[in-house]
Design an enzyme around this catalytic site. Structure first.
Site, PDB file in Angstrom:
ATOM      1  N   LYS A  21       3.849 -25.725  12.752  1.00  0.00           N
ATOM      2  CA  LYS A  21       2.434 -26.622  12.744  1.00  0.00           C
ATOM      3  C   LYS A  21       1.996 -27.017  10.478  1.00  0.00           C
ATOM      4  O   LYS A  21       2.209 -28.224  11.148  1.00  0.00           O
ATOM      5  CB  LYS A  21       1.725 -25.251  13.490  1.00  0.00           C
ATOM      6  CG  LYS A  21       0.403 -26.893  13.699  1.00  0.00           C
ATOM      7  CD  LYS A  21      -0.806 -26.179  14.797  1.00  0.00           C
ATOM      8  CE  LYS A  21      -1.361 -25.006  14.637  1.00  0.00           C
ATOM      9  NZ  LYS A  21      -2.764 -25.591  13.546  1.00  0.00           N
ATOM     10  N   ARG A  26       2.367 -32.507   8.139  1.00  0.00           N
ATOM     11  CA  ARG A  26       2.492 -32.928   7.107  1.00  0.00           C
ATOM     12  C   ARG A  26       3.262 -33.968   7.289  1.00  0.00           C
ATOM     13  O   ARG A  26       4.383 -35.048   6.209  1.00  0.00           O
ATOM     14  CB  ARG A  26       2.987 -32.147   6.085  1.00  0.00           C
ATOM     15  CG  ARG A  26       1.036 -30.665   5.905  1.00  0.00           C
ATOM     16  CD  ARG A  26       1.623 -29.899   4.656  1.00  0.00           C
ATOM     17  NE  ARG A  26       0.418 -29.365   4.589  1.00  0.00           N
ATOM     18  CZ  ARG A  26      -0.860 -28.826   5.336  1.00  0.00           C
ATOM     19  NH1 ARG A  26      -0.793 -28.320   6.796  1.00  0.00           N
ATOM     20  NH2 ARG A  26      -1.420 -28.556   4.886  1.00  0.00           N
ATOM     21  N   SER A 167      -9.205 -23.101   1.028  1.00  0.00           N
ATOM     22  CA  SER A 167      -8.388 -23.651   2.070  1.00  0.00           C
ATOM     23  C   SER A 167      -7.285 -24.554   2.368  1.00  0.00           C
ATOM     24  O   SER A 167      -7.839 -26.358   1.607  1.00  0.00           O
ATOM     25  CB  SER A 167     -10.280 -24.418   3.090  1.00  0.00           C
ATOM     26  OG  SER A 167      -9.011 -25.446   3.877  1.00  0.00           O
ATOM     27  N   ASP A 320      -3.858 -16.835   9.703  1.00  0.00           N
ATOM     28  CA  ASP A 320      -4.167 -17.421  11.418  1.00  0.00           C
ATOM     29  C   ASP A 320      -3.338 -16.288  12.275  1.00  0.00           C
ATOM     30  O   ASP A 320      -3.927 -16.624  12.866  1.00  0.00           O
ATOM     31  CB  ASP A 320      -2.861 -19.141  11.346  1.00  0.00           C
ATOM     32  CG  ASP A 320      -3.522 -20.065  11.095  1.00  0.00           C
ATOM     33  OD1 ASP A 320      -4.790 -20.065  11.105  1.00  0.00           O
ATOM     34  OD2 ASP A 320      -3.600 -20.794  10.623  1.00  0.00           O
ATOM     35  N   LYS A 347     -12.520 -21.130  12.820  1.00  0.00           N
ATOM     36  CA  LYS A 347     -11.411 -21.684  12.812  1.00  0.00           C
ATOM     37  C   LYS A 347     -11.477 -22.439  14.640  1.00  0.00           C
ATOM     38  O   LYS A 347     -12.647 -22.673  14.730  1.00  0.00           O
ATOM     39  CB  LYS A 347     -10.215 -20.434  13.173  1.00  0.00           C
ATOM     40  CG  LYS A 347     -10.179 -19.990  11.835  1.00  0.00           C
ATOM     41  CD  LYS A 347      -9.105 -21.461  10.685  1.00  0.00           C
ATOM     42  CE  LYS A 347      -9.243 -20.584   9.672  1.00  0.00           C
ATOM     43  NZ  LYS A 347      -8.737 -21.860   9.134  1.00  0.00           N
ATOM     44  N   ARG A 351     -13.320 -16.326  16.107  1.00  0.00           N
ATOM     45  CA  ARG A 351     -12.161 -15.749  15.898  1.00  0.00           C
ATOM     46  C   ARG A 351     -13.096 -14.344  16.165  1.00  0.00           C
ATOM     47  O   ARG A 351     -11.963 -12.706  16.312  1.00  0.00           O
ATOM     48  CB  ARG A 351     -10.831 -15.968  14.880  1.00  0.00           C
ATOM     49  CG  ARG A 351     -10.258 -17.230  16.152  1.00  0.00           C
ATOM     50  CD  ARG A 351      -9.014 -17.217  14.947  1.00  0.00           C
ATOM     51  NE  ARG A 351      -8.233 -18.694  15.654  1.00  0.00           N
ATOM     52  CZ  ARG A 351      -7.404 -19.168  15.460  1.00  0.00           C
ATOM     53  NH1 ARG A 351      -6.999 -18.968  14.184  1.00  0.00           N
ATOM     54  NH2 ARG A 351      -6.410 -20.210  16.108  1.00  0.00           N
ATOM     55  N   ARG A 394      -4.433 -18.855  19.335  1.00  0.00           N
ATOM     56  CA  ARG A 394      -4.424 -18.164  18.940  1.00  0.00           C
ATOM     57  C   ARG A 394      -4.753 -17.221  19.512  1.00  0.00           C
ATOM     58  O   ARG A 394      -4.194 -15.595  19.952  1.00  0.00           O
ATOM     59  CB  ARG A 394      -4.486 -17.479  17.876  1.00  0.00           C
ATOM     60  CG  ARG A 394      -3.608 -18.972  16.964  1.00  0.00           C
ATOM     61  CD  ARG A 394      -3.845 -18.406  15.069  1.00  0.00           C
ATOM     62  NE  ARG A 394      -3.024 -19.739  15.022  1.00  0.00           N
ATOM     63  CZ  ARG A 394      -1.456 -20.483  14.245  1.00  0.00           C
ATOM     64  NH1 ARG A 394      -1.056 -19.936  15.073  1.00  0.00           N
ATOM     65  NH2 ARG A 394      -2.184 -21.255  13.376  1.00  0.00           N
TER      66      ARG A 394
HETATM   67  C1  S3P Z   1      -3.886 -25.059   7.749  1.00  0.00           C
HETATM   68  C2  S3P Z   1      -4.416 -24.173   7.212  1.00  0.00           C
HETATM   69  C3  S3P Z   1      -5.481 -22.859   7.452  1.00  0.00           C
HETATM   70  C4  S3P Z   1      -5.131 -22.769   8.816  1.00  0.00           C
HETATM   71  C5  S3P Z   1      -4.539 -23.285   9.443  1.00  0.00           C
HETATM   72  C6  S3P Z   1      -3.887 -25.096   9.396  1.00  0.00           C
HETATM   73  C7  S3P Z   1      -3.109 -25.947   7.162  1.00  0.00           C
HETATM   74  O1  S3P Z   1      -6.634 -23.444   7.675  1.00  0.00           O
HETATM   75  O2  S3P Z   1      -5.761 -22.006   9.498  1.00  0.00           O
HETATM   76  O3  S3P Z   1      -4.010 -23.644  10.921  1.00  0.00           O
HETATM   77  O4  S3P Z   1      -1.644 -26.663   7.905  1.00  0.00           O
HETATM   78  O5  S3P Z   1      -3.610 -26.645   5.658  1.00  0.00           O
HETATM   79  P1  S3P Z   1      -8.038 -24.005   6.588  1.00  0.00           P
HETATM   80  O6  S3P Z   1      -7.059 -24.370   5.672  1.00  0.00           O
HETATM   81  O7  S3P Z   1      -8.998 -24.505   6.486  1.00  0.00           O
HETATM   82  O8  S3P Z   1      -7.987 -22.426   6.248  1.00  0.00           O
END
Ligand code: S3P
Length: 445
Positions: A21, A26, A167, A320, A347, A351, A394
């Site tokens: 994902k 991206r 993050s 995740d 999230k 969660r 999830r």
């Molecule tokens: C993600 C970063 C994570 C993750 C999300 C996807 C990403 O979130 O939980 O499912 O693609 O950059 P955070 O960056 O907020 O931790």
């Protein structure tokens, strides 16, 4: 839609989980910012990623679906997007919303962003603040929640930003905005988060570097205003999605499954380290590099699991996967502790609270202490509960995995949310020997 997971025996066989994902979002966005035609293979065609595709179309990017997971994107170049005529609806996707805010910060027009009830509850200050510091104007609902109006600027200024949370969404939003700013922009995060944005941007010709930061943490620096060259992207299978069949097999003695082409970027594999520490037999076969990312086949053999103590520093690499790892802990003998889970509260659902409540409803002893969760495992739990997925894919999948391992199965209401990240989840699981059915509408509670 309600789904019912009945107890299953040992799992066997092989399957390829859907595309990653994070990398799918991206590849669409970065392809849109390159000059010319990029091709993507293995794109996750889940609702989250399709929402990003539609948003890019609304911003003037031409996307063509050539076949299953095969897309062509006609990139417009950095700062080449056009003002959208309507609100951009990012659905359930935090990654879509936050990364797009970074890109829109560098465009001198106004866009309106919104999403579903889950996304509209999630905090946006973590990206709005640095983007404002770079020169974008961002108006939001109270508590810095969506809907938001982003008025970007073609004259952003570079910044050095210390993010209080690790993050990848925050880091990526800033790096994407920094494409539009002259000079160097630096993001410092307390622990390294997933680095797909950095790898992909470097592959497209941008100049980035990463180094330990003064005063702690990791600093990622990008040089702004690059010309991004179009690419052929190959999206690996999602290690976060693979974790669901992996736990189902690892916790059921006699299982042996293979999950093909799974992304093994070290910033994403904390769940597999944890499962191995719990005594799961996980072998990596056919390890190779594909499109700048490590991939391989995971072979998982089921057995008796034991309790584990997961340090807070590992959180970014398995953020995740906690929900399904809690399920593994419910099956493992002894008391597991998962530390430093504050980010789980923001999230797609809270969660930490939702998992603790659902586990208790399934007869699992567990408790929240500060930002930690402990789970007392004791072989197959009772199950028998009906869990509301709360717009969180999830949560839905974790309890369907639990249902397969419990004595009485588990029902999940609102299971349609699974389509955001894992279309075909029940079919893939059932192909390996799980017993997940859709409850006929008349029988759903
Ligand atoms: C993600 C970063 C994570 C993750 C999300 C996807 C990403 O979130 O939980 O499912 O693609 O950059 P955070 O960056 O907020 O931790």
């Amino acid at each position: 839609m309600e789904m019912h997971a009945l107890p299953h025996g040992p799992l066997a066989g092989e399957a390829r989980p859907p595309g990653d994902k994070s990398i799918s979002h991206r590849s669409l966005m970065l392809a849109a910012l390159a000059v010319g035609e990029s091709r993507i293979e293995g794109l996750l065609e889940g609702e989250d990623v399709l929402a990003t595709a539609h948003a890019l179309e609304a911003l003037g990017v031409e996307l063509v679906r050539r076949g299953a997971g095969a897309w062509t994107v006609h990139g417009v170049g950095v700062a080449g997007l056009a003002e959208p005529e309507t609100v951009l609806d990012l659905g359930n996707a935090g990654t879509g919303a936050r990364l797009l805010m970074g890109i829109l910060a560098g465009h001198g027009f106004t866009s309106f962003l919104s999403g579903d009830a889950s996304l509209r509850r999630r905090p946006m200050a973590r990206v709005a603040e640095p983007l404002r510091a770079m020169g974008a104007e961002i108006l939001t609902r109270s508590g810095c929640r969506l809907p938001a109006a982003v008025t970007g600027s073609y004259r952003l200024v570079p910044i050095t930003w210390r993010s209080p949370v690790a993050s990848a969404q925050v880091k990526s939003a800033i790096l994407l905005a920094a494409l539009h700013a002259p000079g160097e922009t630096t993001v410092i995060e307390p622990l390294p988060s997933r680095d797909h944005t950095e790898r992909m941007l470097a592959g497209m010709g941008a100049s980035l570097r990463s180094a330990p930061a003064e005063g702690g943490g990791v600093a990622v620096t990008i040089v702004g205003q690059p010309e991004l060259s179009p690419q052929s992207f190959t999206v690996p299978a999602d290690p976060s999605s693979a974790a669901f069949p992996a736990v189902a097999a690892a916790a059921r003695p006699g299982s042996r499954i293979r999950l093909l082409g799974v992304g093994l970027n070290p910033s994403r594999t904390g769940a597999y380290t944890t499962l191995s520490e719990m005594g799961a037999a996980i072998a990596i076969l056919d390890r190779r590099l594909e499109g700048g990312e490590e991939v391989g086949t995971l072979e998982i053999t089921g057995g008796e699991l034991r309790a584990v103590d997961v340090p807070a520093e590992r959180a970014p690499s398995m953020i995740d996967e906690y929900p399904v790892l809690f399920v593994a802990a419910a099956l493992a003998r002894g008391r597991s502790r998962f530390r430093g889970l504050g980010e789980l509260r923001v999230k797609e659902s809270d969660r930490l609270a939702v998992m603790a409540e659902g586990l208790a409803a399934c007869g699992v002893r567990c408790g929240i202490e500060g930002d930690d969760l402990w789970v007392e495992g004791d072989g197959p739990p009772a199950g028998g509960a009906r869990i509301d997925a709360r717009l969180d894919h999830r949560i839905a999948m974790s309890f369907l995995v639990l249902g397969g391992l419990a004595r009485e199965g588990v029902r999940v209401a609102g299971a349609e949310t699974i389509a955001t990240s894992f279309p075909g989840f029940a079919e893939l699981m059932n192909g390996l020997g799980a017993r997940i059915t859709t409850v006929p509408a008349g029988e759903a509670v």
